[in-house]
Design an enzyme around this catalytic site. Structure first.
Site, PDB file in Angstrom:
ATOM      1  N   ASP A  95      -3.040   6.481  -3.053  1.00  0.00           N
ATOM      2  CA  ASP A  95      -1.793   5.551  -2.747  1.00  0.00           C
ATOM      3  C   ASP A  95      -1.792   4.668  -2.880  1.00  0.00           C
ATOM      4  OD1 ASP A  95      -4.265   3.704  -2.183  1.00  0.00           O
ATOM      5  OD2 ASP A  95      -3.805   3.580   0.315  1.00  0.00           O
ATOM      6  N   PRO A 138      -2.788   1.710  20.469  1.00  0.00           N
ATOM      7  CA  PRO A 138      -1.875   0.993  20.037  1.00  0.00           C
ATOM      8  C   PRO A 138      -1.965   0.396  18.642  1.00  0.00           C
ATOM      9  CG  PRO A 138      -3.338  -1.152  20.468  1.00  0.00           C
ATOM     10  CD  PRO A 138      -3.576   0.478  21.609  1.00  0.00           C
ATOM     11  N   SER A 139      -1.159   1.460  17.485  1.00  0.00           N
ATOM     12  CA  SER A 139      -1.209   0.878  15.652  1.00  0.00           C
ATOM     13  C   SER A 139      -1.644  -0.605  15.766  1.00  0.00           C
ATOM     14  CB  SER A 139      -0.086   1.229  15.333  1.00  0.00           C
ATOM     15  OG  SER A 139       0.163   0.459  14.365  1.00  0.00           O
ATOM     16  N   GLY A 140      -2.364  -1.164  15.003  1.00  0.00           N
ATOM     17  CA  GLY A 140      -2.068  -2.131  14.511  1.00  0.00           C
ATOM     18  C   GLY A 140      -1.482  -3.158  13.626  1.00  0.00           C
ATOM     19  N   ARG A 185      -0.170   4.982  19.091  1.00  0.00           N
ATOM     20  CA  ARG A 185      -0.822   6.947  18.576  1.00  0.00           C
ATOM     21  C   ARG A 185      -1.783   7.465  19.235  1.00  0.00           C
ATOM     22  NH1 ARG A 185       0.362   5.520  13.254  1.00  0.00           N
ATOM     23  NH2 ARG A 185       0.398   3.731  11.961  1.00  0.00           N
ATOM     24  N   ALA A 242     -10.348   8.345   8.090  1.00  0.00           N
ATOM     25  CA  ALA A 242     -10.210   9.659   7.738  1.00  0.00           C
ATOM     26  C   ALA A 242      -9.843   9.757   6.708  1.00  0.00           C
ATOM     27  CB  ALA A 242     -10.045  10.507   8.706  1.00  0.00           C
ATOM     28  N   ASN A 243      -8.264   8.324   6.834  1.00  0.00           N
ATOM     29  CA  ASN A 243      -7.383   8.822   5.557  1.00  0.00           C
ATOM     30  C   ASN A 243      -7.878   8.313   4.257  1.00  0.00           C
ATOM     31  OD1 ASN A 243      -7.600   6.404   5.922  1.00  0.00           O
ATOM     32  ND2 ASN A 243      -6.424   5.424   7.436  1.00  0.00           N
ATOM     33  N   ASP A 266      -1.544   1.620  -3.460  1.00  0.00           N
ATOM     34  CA  ASP A 266      -2.557   0.597  -4.310  1.00  0.00           C
ATOM     35  C   ASP A 266      -3.369   1.132  -4.414  1.00  0.00           C
ATOM     36  OD1 ASP A 266      -3.176   0.887  -1.552  1.00  0.00           O
ATOM     37  OD2 ASP A 266      -3.184  -1.669  -0.984  1.00  0.00           O
ATOM     38  N   SER A 291       0.758  -1.521   0.172  1.00  0.00           N
ATOM     39  CA  SER A 291      -0.127  -0.336   0.041  1.00  0.00           C
ATOM     40  C   SER A 291       0.643   1.160   0.074  1.00  0.00           C
ATOM     41  CB  SER A 291      -1.055   0.098   1.054  1.00  0.00           C
ATOM     42  OG  SER A 291      -1.733   0.935   0.975  1.00  0.00           O
TER      43      SER A 291
END
Ligand code: NG1
Ligand code: ZN
Length: 552
Positions: free
Chosen positions: A287, A521-523, A529, A391-392, A289, A66
């Site tokens: 992005d 915690p980020s995955g 974060r 949001a991204n 991909d 990605s």
């Protein structure tokens, strides 16, 4: 028997990397491409088993990392529905990826096959579709995947070549529904439904709609696969979409380096190749991909180029507004006791608070889930029309079969005396259901829907951006020894562990007007974060920084 020796033989050619523990995570496995051969080979086996388990349904295997750097790569699986791999197979993915040698790998496979009742006698056929993005490591990783798939007796791998991630998911879904499923079919379906939406734009008296009133769109393709695919769509649309493609990757730029939706959304600056000459023009970024999409316009202040960002929340809001408008045209004459389709809007805690407020004011039901497409998608499936976005810029719209059947009935049975506009609303919703990729978020299909709606409304990008004003926000990441020490609840908005932290976050947040803050915690990365929102940028920055200290 034959199966065991085939597995043993091929597994010996793919020794796992030493000293790294991989985890399937929210987006499959991702790492430096040089250590992924063994992982991808093993996930090839998993894909074949998944097909056997689901009665021979088509499974997808995508090679991509990605928005991550070009030297990284990754692998993820599309389930028969075209959605993400079912969560209860993730632990199996983790355990086989980390099996230290061929013998333990085969033991894990045998145990799992027995537990899940998967026939390994070669009597059943399995099909896996393979796709990859433009990363140079992709070709050899696809070969590793093929060898994994083909070491399961009866399994067939079909290489679809270079694709966007959402194209592969779309194909898997279409194949399993018995629909046309080639790449050409994908382009045909998108372009014909886009054309249909444009044809249905109410004609202004005296004018005609053929010369697109909202001007051109410039698309930053992150130097990735989206560039070449968007080029095909552009040609198919033959003038209906006034489009300029930049950062297509064909003239030397590096994938995701200073370009693409992730960069633009996080850094809030124009991507490489965009500057003051583009001020005022509608721009978009995909992005690496092409499963994320954001819009922006370049602004010049004090000789510096910045952007007005139109993020996933605002794309969601535009879609929700359009759907709601069309539904109310349609339902204006429906009696109360008739079928009333339920619309659900799904967000995560990262959604800007102003978007949530706006959607509520539209009278829509807004639901929150933890971060990760699988959660949002699963929630959206519970509605007749479920609209979700991160949001991204990752998101889509899901339509239930019940709703689409109802729409089709309505379309057939509509008496000719019915107001033309009501018939048109039916056709528009039908076209949206064909244009939007219902398997997974798709930057190309999302882009076409945005463009169709903006043309329909006659809106500029600035007009769209003024639907509501984003609250200033700040995102930080904190490197920690063990991110799993942080455990959250209520769709990640509240910390349960370590004890005391949430109280401290609350006490800090209270000091700021319109303050909102959470940590999780980020995955996908080894970080915790921090997200903060407040009435001014300074306050949001300060709040994020203070809370970051609390988790450090
Ligand atoms: P993590 O690393 O769990 O925050 C990130 C994105 C998600 C999603 C996944 C998968 C943010 C804050 N998080 O997850 O939204 O896109 O990557 O790629 O953007
Ligand atoms: Zn992506």
């Amino acid at each position: 028997g034959q199966q065991q020796s085939m597995l043993l033989q091929s597994a010996s050619s793919f020794p796992p990397p030493k000293g790294t523990k991989l985890s399937y995570g929210t987006a499959g496995f991702r790492a430096d491409a040089s250590i992924l051969q063994s992982t991808v080979f093993r996930i090839g086996i998993l894909a074949a088993l998944r097909s056997l388990k689901t009665g021979g349904a088509v499974i997808g295997l995508m090679i991509t990392a990605s928005h991550n750097k070009v030297s990284d790569n990754g692998v993820k699986i599309a389930d028969p529905s075209g959605g993400m791999l079912t969560q209860d197979w993730e632990p199996f993915a983790d355990s086989i990826a980390n099996a230290p040698d061929p013998e333990s790998l085969i033991q894990l496979i045998n145990e799992f096959a027995t537990k899940e009742n998967i026939p390994l006698d070669g009597a059943k056929a399995a099909t896996v579709l393979l796709g990859r993005d433009t990363r140079p490591s992709g070709e050899s990783l696809v070969n590793a995947a093929k060898q994994g798939i083909c070491s399961v007796v009866g399994a067939v791998a079909t290489d679809m070549g270079i694709l966007t991630t959402p194209q592969l998911h779309w194909m898997v879904r279409a194949r399993n529904k018995g629909l046309k499923a080639s790449e050409l079919d994908y382009f045909e379906q998108l372009s014909s439904s886009f054309r249909c939406l444009i044809d249905l734009i109410p004609k202004k008296s005296g004018g005609d709609n053929n010369n697109n009133p909202i001007g051109k769109l410039i698309v930053d393709c992150a130097n990735g696969v989206g560039g070449q695919k968007l080029q095909v769509l552009k040609e198919k649309l033959n003038g209906l979409l006034h489009l300029e493609i930049r950062n297509s990757g064909e003239s030397g730029g590096i994938l995701n380096e200073g370009v693409g939706a992730d960069y633009v959304q996080k850094e809030k600056v124009p991507p490489q190749g965009f500057g003051s000459a583009d001020v005022g023009i509608r721009c978009a970024s995909l992005d690496g991909d092409a499963d994320r999409l954001v819009y922006f316009s370049v602004i010049s202040s004090n000789g510096k180029n910045k952007i007005n960002l139109v993020d996933g929340d605002k794309i969601l809001s535009l879609f929700a507004l359009f759907i709601k408008d069309q539904l109310s045209i349609l339902l204006s004459s429906v009696k109360n006791d008739e079928y009333q389709p339920r619309v659900g809007v799904v967000q995560t805690a990262y959604a800007n608070g102003a978007s949530t407020k706006y959607l509520g004011q539209l009278g829509l039901e807004v639901i929150f889930t933890p971060t990760g497409v699988k959660y949002l998608h699963g929630k959206a499936e519970e509605y007749d029309i479920g609209i979700y976005f991160e949001a991204n810029g990752h998101g889509t719209i899901l339509f239930s079969d019940r709703f689409l059947n109802w729409l089709e009935e309505d379309r057939k049975n509509e008496p000719s005396s019915t107001a033309k506009e009501k018939q048109n609303a039916v056709k528009r919703l039908w076209a949206v259901s064909r244009l939007i990729n219902q398997a997974v978020g798709d930057a190309l299909s999302g882009l076409l829907l945005v463009e169709a709606i903006l043309q329909h409304m006659g809106w500029s990008v600035d007009k769209w951006n003024q639907l509501y004003h984003d609250l200033p926000s700040r995102q930080l990441k904190v490197k920690v020894a063990d991110r799993s020490a942080v455990v959250t609840t209520y769709a990640e908005t509240s910390v349960v562990k370590p004890p005391g932290i949430q109280e401290a976050i609350n006490a800090t947040t209270e000091k700021y007007p319109q303050g909102r803050c959470f940590v999780r915690p980020s995955g996908t990365e080894d970080v915790v974060r921090v997200y903060a929102e407040a009435s001014t940028q300074e306050a949001a920055d300060e709040l994020a920084a203070s809370v970051a200290k609390l988790v450090d």
